[in-house]
Scaffold this motif. Structure first.
Motif, PDB file in Angstrom:
ATOM      1  N   VAL A   1       0.864  -1.176   0.000  1.00  0.00           N
ATOM      2  CA  VAL A   1       0.000   0.000   0.000  1.00  0.00           C
ATOM      3  C   VAL A   1       0.905   1.231   0.000  1.00  0.00           C
ATOM      4  N   ASP A   2       0.670   2.123  -0.964  1.00  0.00           N
ATOM      5  CA  ASP A   2       1.433   3.360  -1.075  1.00  0.00           C
ATOM      6  C   ASP A   2       0.771   4.417  -0.202  1.00  0.00           C
ATOM      7  N   LEU A   3       1.498   4.861   0.798  1.00  0.00           N
ATOM      8  CA  LEU A   3       0.989   5.879   1.717  1.00  0.00           C
ATOM      9  C   LEU A   3       1.661   7.232   1.471  1.00  0.00           C
ATOM     10  N   SER A   4       2.047   7.497   0.249  1.00  0.00           N
ATOM     11  CA  SER A   4       2.724   8.725  -0.180  1.00  0.00           C
ATOM     12  C   SER A   4       4.166   8.801   0.310  1.00  0.00           C
TER      13      SER A   4
ATOM     14  N   LEU B   1      11.172  -3.289  -3.230  1.00  0.00           N
ATOM     15  CA  LEU B   1       9.744  -3.576  -3.334  1.00  0.00           C
ATOM     16  C   LEU B   1       9.395  -3.635  -4.809  1.00  0.00           C
ATOM     17  N   LEU B   2       8.887  -4.784  -5.241  1.00  0.00           N
ATOM     18  CA  LEU B   2       8.509  -4.983  -6.637  1.00  0.00           C
ATOM     19  C   LEU B   2       6.997  -4.882  -6.736  1.00  0.00           C
ATOM     20  N   LEU B   3       6.520  -3.952  -7.550  1.00  0.00           N
ATOM     21  CA  LEU B   3       5.089  -3.713  -7.676  1.00  0.00           C
ATOM     22  C   LEU B   3       4.537  -4.394  -8.920  1.00  0.00           C
ATOM     23  N   GLY B   4       3.530  -5.224  -8.719  1.00  0.00           N
ATOM     24  CA  GLY B   4       2.842  -5.881  -9.821  1.00  0.00           C
ATOM     25  C   GLY B   4       1.579  -5.125 -10.182  1.00  0.00           C
ATOM     26  N   ARG B   5       0.522  -5.859 -10.373  1.00  0.00           N
ATOM     27  CA  ARG B   5      -0.765  -5.294 -10.789  1.00  0.00           C
ATOM     28  C   ARG B   5      -1.331  -4.381  -9.704  1.00  0.00           C
ATOM     29  N   GLN B   6      -1.842  -3.220 -10.132  1.00  0.00           N
ATOM     30  CA  GLN B   6      -2.516  -2.336  -9.190  1.00  0.00           C
ATOM     31  C   GLN B   6      -3.957  -2.794  -9.049  1.00  0.00           C
ATOM     32  N   VAL B   7      -4.419  -2.871  -7.815  1.00  0.00           N
ATOM     33  CA  VAL B   7      -5.803  -3.244  -7.514  1.00  0.00           C
ATOM     34  C   VAL B   7      -6.525  -1.945  -7.203  1.00  0.00           C
TER      35      VAL B   7
ATOM     36  N   ALA C   1      -4.171  -6.256   3.355  1.00  0.00           N
ATOM     37  CA  ALA C   1      -3.825  -4.980   2.713  1.00  0.00           C
ATOM     38  C   ALA C   1      -5.086  -4.262   2.241  1.00  0.00           C
ATOM     39  N   ALA C   2      -6.025  -5.021   1.676  1.00  0.00           N
ATOM     40  CA  ALA C   2      -7.281  -4.427   1.210  1.00  0.00           C
ATOM     41  C   ALA C   2      -8.097  -3.904   2.390  1.00  0.00           C
ATOM     42  N   ALA C   3      -8.102  -4.633   3.499  1.00  0.00           N
ATOM     43  CA  ALA C   3      -8.809  -4.157   4.691  1.00  0.00           C
ATOM     44  C   ALA C   3      -8.177  -2.860   5.199  1.00  0.00           C
ATOM     45  N   PHE C   4      -6.865  -2.793   5.156  1.00  0.00           N
ATOM     46  CA  PHE C   4      -6.130  -1.593   5.555  1.00  0.00           C
ATOM     47  C   PHE C   4      -6.511  -0.417   4.649  1.00  0.00           C
TER      48      PHE C   4
ATOM     49  N   ASP D   1      -3.164   3.652  -2.644  1.00  0.00           N
ATOM     50  CA  ASP D   1      -2.966   2.752  -3.779  1.00  0.00           C
ATOM     51  C   ASP D   1      -2.528   1.379  -3.296  1.00  0.00           C
ATOM     52  N   LEU D   2      -3.172   0.341  -3.839  1.00  0.00           N
ATOM     53  CA  LEU D   2      -2.931  -1.053  -3.465  1.00  0.00           C
ATOM     54  C   LEU D   2      -2.354  -1.800  -4.663  1.00  0.00           C
ATOM     55  N   PHE D   3      -1.290  -2.573  -4.430  1.00  0.00           N
ATOM     56  CA  PHE D   3      -0.630  -3.327  -5.480  1.00  0.00           C
ATOM     57  C   PHE D   3      -0.367  -4.758  -5.033  1.00  0.00           C
ATOM     58  N   GLU D   4      -0.458  -5.711  -5.957  1.00  0.00           N
ATOM     59  CA  GLU D   4       0.147  -7.009  -5.721  1.00  0.00           C
ATOM     60  C   GLU D   4       1.641  -6.732  -5.721  1.00  0.00           C
ATOM     61  N   ALA D   5       2.400  -7.394  -4.852  1.00  0.00           N
ATOM     62  CA  ALA D   5       3.805  -7.023  -4.720  1.00  0.00           C
ATOM     63  C   ALA D   5       4.657  -8.182  -4.228  1.00  0.00           C
ATOM     64  N   ALA D   6       5.945  -7.973  -4.313  1.00  0.00           N
ATOM     65  CA  ALA D   6       6.927  -8.886  -3.725  1.00  0.00           C
ATOM     66  C   ALA D   6       7.995  -8.023  -3.063  1.00  0.00           C
ATOM     67  N   GLU D   7       8.457  -8.486  -1.930  1.00  0.00           N
ATOM     68  CA  GLU D   7       9.529  -7.801  -1.227  1.00  0.00           C
ATOM     69  C   GLU D   7      10.762  -8.695  -1.303  1.00  0.00           C
TER      70      GLU D   7
END
Length: 161
Positions: free
Chosen positions: A65-68, A118-124, A80-83, A97-103
């Protein structure tokens, strides 16, 4: 996962995360704070690597989740979606902004410290999908609470041994 993705990630870990994903300085806008430090890089990665762990490196799959001014990483899309859902209902920010991701984490011999990318995949971004994941998280949390309550009641009423 395609072999090229696997070897790319493994080679990147072997040569250090900063070399694979781009070294950042404290003055670079692409360096994002985390709860336990900073990501060396935050990059778009359409094909995310699978989870793995070796003696020197770790790849965790989940969601970000991108918090700026910082990133929050979760081990699954549901929490993450609940957050995000709760955040959108607060006065803190209007949109998260919510993304599928890998750390990806590995020790860097050059910098003598663990580095993380942090690797960002598809944005949800569809509200219905975010709501569905948040509902799954709530149902799981409710089931765990119910199970813990039931187990606690059972233990309180069972004869001492």
């Amino acid at each position: 996962m395609p072999p090229s993705t696997t070897s790319s990630v493994l080679e990147g870990i072997a040569t250090s995360i900063c070399r694979q994903y781009g070294e950042r300085s404290p003055h670079t806008a692409d360096t994002h704070a985390t709860a336990d430090g900073e990501y060396t890089a935050v990059v778009d990665q359409p094909t995310l690597p699978g989870a793995m762990e070796t003696a020197t490196s770790r790849v965790c799959r989940g969601a970000a989740v991108d918090l700026s001014d910082r990133w929050a990483f979760f081990d699954d899309l549901a929490p993450a979606a609940a957050f995000v859902h709760a955040g959108r209902l607060s006065n803190l920010m209007s949109s998260w902004d919510l993304f599928e991701a890998a750390e990806v984490r590995a020790f860097c011999a050059r910098h003598h410290r663990e580095e993380a990318a942090l690797l960002l995949g598809r944005q949800v971004y569809e509200r219905s999908e975010i709501h569905a994941h948040a509902a799954r998280f709530a149902a799981t949390a409710s089931a765990r609470t119910h199970a813990a309550t039931w187990l606690g009641a059972l233990l309180r009423h069972s004869p001492a041994r």
